[in-house]
Design a protein around this motif. Structure first.
Motif, short mmCIF file in Angstrom:
data_model
loop_
_atom_site.label_atom_id
_atom_site.label_comp_id
_atom_site.label_asym_id
_atom_site.label_seq_id
_atom_site.Cartn_x
_atom_site.Cartn_y
_atom_site.Cartn_z
N ILE A 148 0.75 -1.24 0.07
CA ILE A 148 -0.13 -0.16 0.23
C ILE A 148 0.89 1.31 -0.06
CG2 ILE A 148 -1.84 1.45 1.15
CD1 ILE A 148 -2.66 -1.37 2.61
N THR A 149 0.45 2.29 -1.07
CA THR A 149 1.11 3.47 -0.74
C THR A 149 0.23 4.35 -0.20
OG1 THR A 149 2.14 2.99 -2.84
CG2 THR A 149 2.15 5.17 -2.32
N TRP A 150 0.68 5.06 1.11
CA TRP A 150 -0.25 6.06 1.85
C TRP A 150 0.16 7.29 1.38
CZ3 TRP A 150 -4.09 3.89 4.32
CH2 TRP A 150 -3.98 2.35 4.58
N GLU A 151 -0.99 8.12 1.27
CA GLU A 151 -0.88 9.54 1.24
C GLU A 151 -0.52 10.05 2.39
OE1 GLU A 151 -4.24 11.12 -0.92
OE2 GLU A 151 -3.97 9.84 -2.56
N ALA A 152 -0.22 11.26 2.57
CA ALA A 152 -0.05 11.96 3.81
C ALA A 152 -1.46 12.25 4.48
CB ALA A 152 0.11 13.79 3.40
N PHE A 192 -4.89 13.22 6.72
CA PHE A 192 -5.77 14.39 6.28
C PHE A 192 -6.46 14.52 7.87
CE2 PHE A 192 -10.12 15.60 6.00
CZ PHE A 192 -10.12 16.71 5.49
N CYS A 193 -6.20 15.61 8.44
CA CYS A 193 -6.81 16.00 9.86
C CYS A 193 -7.74 16.85 9.93
CB CYS A 193 -5.56 16.13 10.79
SG CYS A 193 -4.50 15.04 10.85
N GLN A 194 -8.89 16.43 10.45
CA GLN A 194 -9.87 17.61 10.90
C GLN A 194 -9.60 18.51 11.87
OE1 GLN A 194 -12.42 18.10 8.76
NE2 GLN A 194 -13.38 19.97 10.24
N ASP A 195 -9.39 19.46 11.97
CA ASP A 195 -9.12 20.36 13.35
C ASP A 195 -7.99 19.87 14.24
OD1 ASP A 195 -10.93 22.20 12.48
OD2 ASP A 195 -12.71 21.21 13.47
N GLY A 196 -6.87 19.12 13.56
CA GLY A 196 -5.92 18.54 14.38
C GLY A 196 -6.00 17.31 15.00
N SER A 197 -7.25 16.70 14.83
CA SER A 197 -7.47 15.22 15.47
C SER A 197 -8.46 14.62 14.42
CB SER A 197 -8.55 15.55 16.73
OG SER A 197 -9.73 16.15 16.50
N ASN A 198 -8.53 13.40 14.68
CA ASN A 198 -9.47 12.57 13.81
C ASN A 198 -8.54 12.30 12.42
OD1 ASN A 198 -11.61 11.92 15.40
ND2 ASN A 198 -12.29 14.34 14.75
N CYS A 199 -7.21 11.94 12.48
CA CYS A 199 -6.53 12.01 11.19
C CYS A 199 -6.68 10.72 10.68
CB CYS A 199 -5.08 12.16 11.73
SG CYS A 199 -4.96 13.82 12.28
N PHE A 200 -6.82 10.60 9.28
CA PHE A 200 -6.89 9.24 8.72
C PHE A 200 -5.99 9.58 7.40
CE2 PHE A 200 -10.51 11.89 6.68
CZ PHE A 200 -10.22 11.65 5.72
N ARG A 201 -5.62 8.48 6.69
CA ARG A 201 -4.94 8.13 5.64
C ARG A 201 -5.63 7.48 4.57
NH1 ARG A 201 1.29 7.41 6.98
NH2 ARG A 201 1.38 8.33 4.95
N LEU A 202 -5.33 7.95 3.28
CA LEU A 202 -5.83 7.20 2.08
C LEU A 202 -4.67 6.45 1.41
CD1 LEU A 202 -8.08 9.68 0.53
CD2 LEU A 202 -8.66 7.89 2.07
N GLY A 203 -4.87 5.22 0.98
CA GLY A 203 -3.85 4.60 0.19
C GLY A 203 -4.34 3.85 -0.93
N THR A 204 -3.57 3.39 -1.84
CA THR A 204 -3.65 2.61 -3.10
C THR A 204 -2.72 1.22 -3.02
OG1 THR A 204 -2.56 4.09 -4.27
CG2 THR A 204 -4.91 4.38 -4.22
N ALA A 251 -7.40 4.41 6.70
CA ALA A 251 -6.89 3.94 8.03
C ALA A 251 -6.72 5.21 8.94
CB ALA A 251 -5.72 3.23 7.83
N LEU A 252 -6.93 5.03 10.13
CA LEU A 252 -6.62 5.91 11.13
C LEU A 252 -5.15 6.23 10.95
CD1 LEU A 252 -8.60 5.11 14.05
CD2 LEU A 252 -9.03 6.85 12.53
#
Length: 63
Positions: free
Chosen positions: A4-8, A10-22, A31-32
């Motif tokens: 999996i290649t993960w992107e940087a 993405f965080c909403q207001d400094g919390s709840n960060c998740f990542r997208l990958g392909t 994923a978180l």
């Protein structure tokens, strides 16, 4: 684990960060941040629709 290649993150207001990958087979992953070994997978189109809806405010309670 797939390659999996993960992107940087993405965080909403400094919390709840998740990542997208392909992966090379065309699958998409979400994923978180920091817990990429526990991910959901689906087609790229399905996850693209999910993220588009979240960003449009249709599912902001998920963040």
């Amino acid at each position: 684990m797939p390659d999996i290649t993960w992107e940087a993150p993405f965080c909403q207001d400094g919390s709840n960060c998740f990542r997208l990958g392909t992966d090379p087979e065309g699958n998409a992953y979400i994923a978180l941040n920091g817990r990429e070994d526990e991910y959901l997978t689906d087609t790229r189109e399905a996850l693209r629709t999910l993220i588009t809806d979240i960003k449009a405010g249709k599912a902001d309670h998920l963040l």
